[in-house]
Write a protein that holds these residues in place. Sequence first.
Motif, PDB file in Angstrom:
ATOM      1  N   ASP A 120      -3.673  23.505  58.000  1.00  0.00           N
ATOM      2  CA  ASP A 120      -3.024  22.315  58.538  1.00  0.00           C
ATOM      3  C   ASP A 120      -1.858  21.840  57.681  1.00  0.00           C
ATOM      4  O   ASP A 120      -1.916  21.874  56.451  1.00  0.00           O
ATOM      5  N   VAL A 121      -0.828  21.384  58.361  1.00  0.00           N
ATOM      6  CA  VAL A 121       0.315  20.716  57.758  1.00  0.00           C
ATOM      7  C   VAL A 121       0.237  19.266  58.203  1.00  0.00           C
ATOM      8  O   VAL A 121       0.120  18.992  59.402  1.00  0.00           O
ATOM      9  N   GLY A 122       0.282  18.356  57.241  1.00  0.00           N
ATOM     10  CA  GLY A 122       0.242  16.940  57.567  1.00  0.00           C
ATOM     11  C   GLY A 122       1.640  16.362  57.655  1.00  0.00           C
ATOM     12  O   GLY A 122       2.488  16.635  56.806  1.00  0.00           O
ATOM     13  N   ILE A 123       1.862  15.582  58.707  1.00  0.00           N
ATOM     14  CA  ILE A 123       3.148  14.915  58.905  1.00  0.00           C
ATOM     15  C   ILE A 123       2.854  13.465  59.256  1.00  0.00           C
ATOM     16  O   ILE A 123       2.087  13.194  60.181  1.00  0.00           O
ATOM     17  N   LEU A 124       3.435  12.546  58.499  1.00  0.00           N
ATOM     18  CA  LEU A 124       3.290  11.132  58.832  1.00  0.00           C
ATOM     19  C   LEU A 124       4.273  10.783  59.936  1.00  0.00           C
ATOM     20  O   LEU A 124       5.454  11.113  59.860  1.00  0.00           O
ATOM     21  N   ARG A 125       3.772  10.137  60.958  1.00  0.00           N
ATOM     22  CA  ARG A 125       4.602   9.659  62.072  1.00  0.00           C
ATOM     23  C   ARG A 125       4.333   8.168  62.248  1.00  0.00           C
ATOM     24  O   ARG A 125       3.444   7.610  61.615  1.00  0.00           O
ATOM     25  N   ASP A 126       5.057   7.542  63.141  1.00  0.00           N
ATOM     26  CA  ASP A 126       4.873   6.109  63.383  1.00  0.00           C
ATOM     27  C   ASP A 126       3.432   5.776  63.762  1.00  0.00           C
ATOM     28  O   ASP A 126       2.915   4.728  63.420  1.00  0.00           O
ATOM     29  N   HIS A 127       2.785   6.677  64.473  1.00  0.00           N
ATOM     30  CA  HIS A 127       1.416   6.437  64.951  1.00  0.00           C
ATOM     31  C   HIS A 127       0.354   6.975  63.989  1.00  0.00           C
ATOM     32  O   HIS A 127      -0.824   6.997  64.328  1.00  0.00           O
ATOM     33  N   GLY A 128       0.744   7.418  62.805  1.00  0.00           N
ATOM     34  CA  GLY A 128      -0.216   7.882  61.817  1.00  0.00           C
ATOM     35  C   GLY A 128      -0.004   9.328  61.420  1.00  0.00           C
ATOM     36  O   GLY A 128       1.038   9.916  61.687  1.00  0.00           O
ATOM     37  N   LEU A 129      -1.030   9.900  60.800  1.00  0.00           N
ATOM     38  CA  LEU A 129      -0.963  11.271  60.315  1.00  0.00           C
ATOM     39  C   LEU A 129      -1.176  12.250  61.465  1.00  0.00           C
ATOM     40  O   LEU A 129      -2.147  12.147  62.217  1.00  0.00           O
ATOM     41  N   MET A 130      -0.268  13.202  61.568  1.00  0.00           N
ATOM     42  CA  MET A 130      -0.383  14.264  62.557  1.00  0.00           C
ATOM     43  C   MET A 130      -0.658  15.553  61.805  1.00  0.00           C
ATOM     44  O   MET A 130      -0.011  15.835  60.795  1.00  0.00           O
ATOM     45  N   LEU A 131      -1.635  16.332  62.271  1.00  0.00           N
ATOM     46  CA  LEU A 131      -1.944  17.616  61.668  1.00  0.00           C
ATOM     47  C   LEU A 131      -1.630  18.726  62.659  1.00  0.00           C
ATOM     48  O   LEU A 131      -1.967  18.624  63.847  1.00  0.00           O
TER      49      LEU A 131
END
Length: 195
Positions: A120-131
């Motif tokens: 998994d790669v974690g990306i912070l977005r406006d709605h939270g952490l996306m994996l």
Amino acid sequence: MNQFLRYLTAQAYNNAWANHRLLRACSRLSQEEFELATRTSFFPSIKATLNHKLTVDWFYIDAMERAARGDEPHPDYCAAFFEPEEPFATCAGLWAAQKSSDQRLIAYCRQLDEATLVRDVGILRDHGLMLDTPARLLAHLFQHQVHHRGQVHAMLAGTAVEAPQLDEFYSRGEAEDRAHDFAELGFAERDVWGV
């Protein structure tokens, strides 16, 4: 290297090659044609479209590089990658930054292995952490590039600059057609295909 990993690497090289061809054409535009002339597309100018394409590259490449190093997602991605929205005013500056970004993407793809591809790669977005996995993120990133290159290609049709051929890939029989571009980029056929 397995065929899927080789394919991702080949896509990264093709991405860099297509960007090189497109930006070479765009570099022939006047500053007014590049920046101010209103175009019909999602973004209103060639400058805006190319800047968007690049900042999205930065965002995803950074996320994948961070995950590969075991680092946390970038804590302030908006300020880091999207402010200002159009960081480059000239085609020359943008072209140099795009080339650097393309080299990072190639390096990332070249170091991929089967274990990293599904991690998994974690990306912070406006709605939270996306994996998501690198395989999915790379598919998204390559499609994003193709989408916006196509828009700029169409925008060039409204100028005196001839839009470059971008829909050719790496057929064996076309190596001579890309030899000049590859020489400018420092690419070799063996780098792309491993043979």
